[in-house]
Design a protein around this motif. Structure first.
Motif, PDB file in Angstrom:
ATOM      1  N   ALA A  56      53.911 -10.156  -5.642  1.00 53.52           N
ATOM      2  CA  ALA A  56      53.489  -9.601  -6.924  1.00 53.52           C
ATOM      3  C   ALA A  56      52.485  -8.483  -6.668  1.00 53.52           C
ATOM      4  N   VAL A  57      52.672  -7.374  -7.360  1.00 53.86           N
ATOM      5  CA  VAL A  57      51.802  -6.225  -7.178  1.00 53.86           C
ATOM      6  C   VAL A  57      51.157  -5.832  -8.501  1.00 53.86           C
ATOM      7  N   VAL A  58      49.934  -5.346  -8.409  1.00 58.30           N
ATOM      8  CA  VAL A  58      49.250  -4.811  -9.580  1.00 58.30           C
ATOM      9  C   VAL A  58      49.850  -3.454  -9.931  1.00 58.30           C
ATOM     10  N   ARG A  59      50.179  -2.697  -8.913  1.00 61.79           N
ATOM     11  CA  ARG A  59      50.936  -1.453  -9.000  1.00 61.79           C
ATOM     12  C   ARG A  59      51.652  -1.297  -7.665  1.00 61.79           C
ATOM     13  N   PRO A  60      52.616  -0.399  -7.565  1.00 62.16           N
ATOM     14  CA  PRO A  60      53.307  -0.245  -6.288  1.00 62.16           C
ATOM     15  C   PRO A  60      52.326  -0.040  -5.136  1.00 62.16           C
ATOM     16  N   SER A  61      52.544  -0.772  -4.070  1.00 61.14           N
ATOM     17  CA  SER A  61      51.733  -0.732  -2.842  1.00 61.14           C
ATOM     18  C   SER A  61      50.329  -1.291  -3.012  1.00 61.14           C
ATOM     19  N   HIS A  81      66.905  -8.692 -18.480  1.00 55.80           N
ATOM     20  CA  HIS A  81      66.369  -9.822 -17.719  1.00 55.80           C
ATOM     21  C   HIS A  81      65.829  -9.348 -16.368  1.00 55.80           C
ATOM     22  N   GLN A  82      66.506  -8.409 -15.747  1.00 55.71           N
ATOM     23  CA  GLN A  82      66.011  -7.837 -14.490  1.00 55.71           C
ATOM     24  C   GLN A  82      64.696  -7.103 -14.720  1.00 55.71           C
ATOM     25  N   GLN A  83      64.609  -6.303 -15.792  1.00 48.05           N
ATOM     26  CA  GLN A  83      63.367  -5.599 -16.104  1.00 48.05           C
ATOM     27  C   GLN A  83      62.230  -6.583 -16.349  1.00 48.05           C
ATOM     28  N   TRP A  86      61.391  -8.405 -12.673  1.00 47.12           N
ATOM     29  CA  TRP A  86      60.727  -7.542 -11.691  1.00 47.12           C
ATOM     30  C   TRP A  86      59.668  -6.650 -12.323  1.00 47.12           C
ATOM     31  N   GLY A  87      59.663  -6.585 -13.641  1.00 41.19           N
ATOM     32  CA  GLY A  87      58.713  -5.730 -14.344  1.00 41.19           C
ATOM     33  C   GLY A  87      57.644  -6.525 -15.060  1.00 41.19           C
ATOM     34  N   SER A  88      57.928  -6.923 -16.295  1.00 39.87           N
ATOM     35  CA  SER A  88      56.882  -7.518 -17.135  1.00 39.87           C
ATOM     36  C   SER A  88      56.370  -8.858 -16.614  1.00 39.87           C
ATOM     37  N   ALA A  89      57.250  -9.738 -16.173  1.00 37.29           N
ATOM     38  CA  ALA A  89      56.790 -11.052 -15.684  1.00 37.29           C
ATOM     39  C   ALA A  89      56.036 -10.898 -14.362  1.00 37.29           C
TER      40      ALA A  89
END
Length: 179
Positions: A56-61, A81-83, A86-89
């Motif tokens: 889990a990342v706060v932002r990329p990298s 569901h993918q968004q 990998w996005g909101s959840a």
């Protein structure tokens, strides 16, 4: 002064929200060098079809600290569901863990020495990414809080069991509950 993270692992659970955007999160927290690290590395290195653990990342990298492994409980197939997975959840999980550190549930001085495994439910019918994020953030924080504080207690569980089990998917009738 003893650390709250002295045990080999702390385990917590939280369910937040209702309907398609609800979040259910289970966490295991432990020190690097212990059994949680073995489980963390094994899960990351051995994905299965449809279940690919990721950090889990706060932002990329910028991975959240403690390093947190997102393990999906549901295969992400449809675009939304993918968004959500990998996005909101994922963002909600990272923010919930960061909140727990910010509020001192996890001491910041220990964050680099700990690992978290989070098993996260994202409903395939999810329909609102913002609600998904808010619910996952609260569920992540709640699961960490439960792990750190050892809640619910056995007495709290037994009191709830006397009223009968229930969850968003099933509540037994009084007839079924009768012994």
């Amino acid at each position: 002064m003893p650390t709250p993270f002295a045990p080999a692992a702390l385990i917590g659970e939280s369910f937040v929200g209702d309907g398609a955007n609800a979040a259910h999160t289970n966490v295991v927290i432990g020190h690097k060098g212990g059994p949680v690290e073995t489980a963390w590395a094994t899960a990351l290195a051995t994905p299965s079809a449809g279940h690919v653990p990721f950090m889990a990342v706060v932002r990329p990298s910028v991975p959240v600290r403690p390093l947190t492994l997102f393990v999906s409980k549901a295969v992400a197939e449809e675009d939304l569901h993918q968004q959500a997975t990998w996005g909101s959840a994922q963002a909600g999980l990272a923010q919930g863990v960061a909140d727990a550190v910010d509020e001192g549930l996890i001491p910041a001085a220990e964050a680099d020495d700990l690992l978290i495994i989070a098993a996260v439910w994202v409903n395939p019918a999810v329909d609102d990414l913002d609600v998904s994020f808010r619910n996952q953030r609260a569920a992540a924080y709640g699961a960490v809080r439960a792990a750190v504080t050892g809640t619910p207690t056995v007495a709290e569980v037994q009191a709830a069991a006397k009223e009968g089990p229930t969850n968003p998917f099933y509540t037994p009738s009084a007839e079924v509950l009768a012994r």
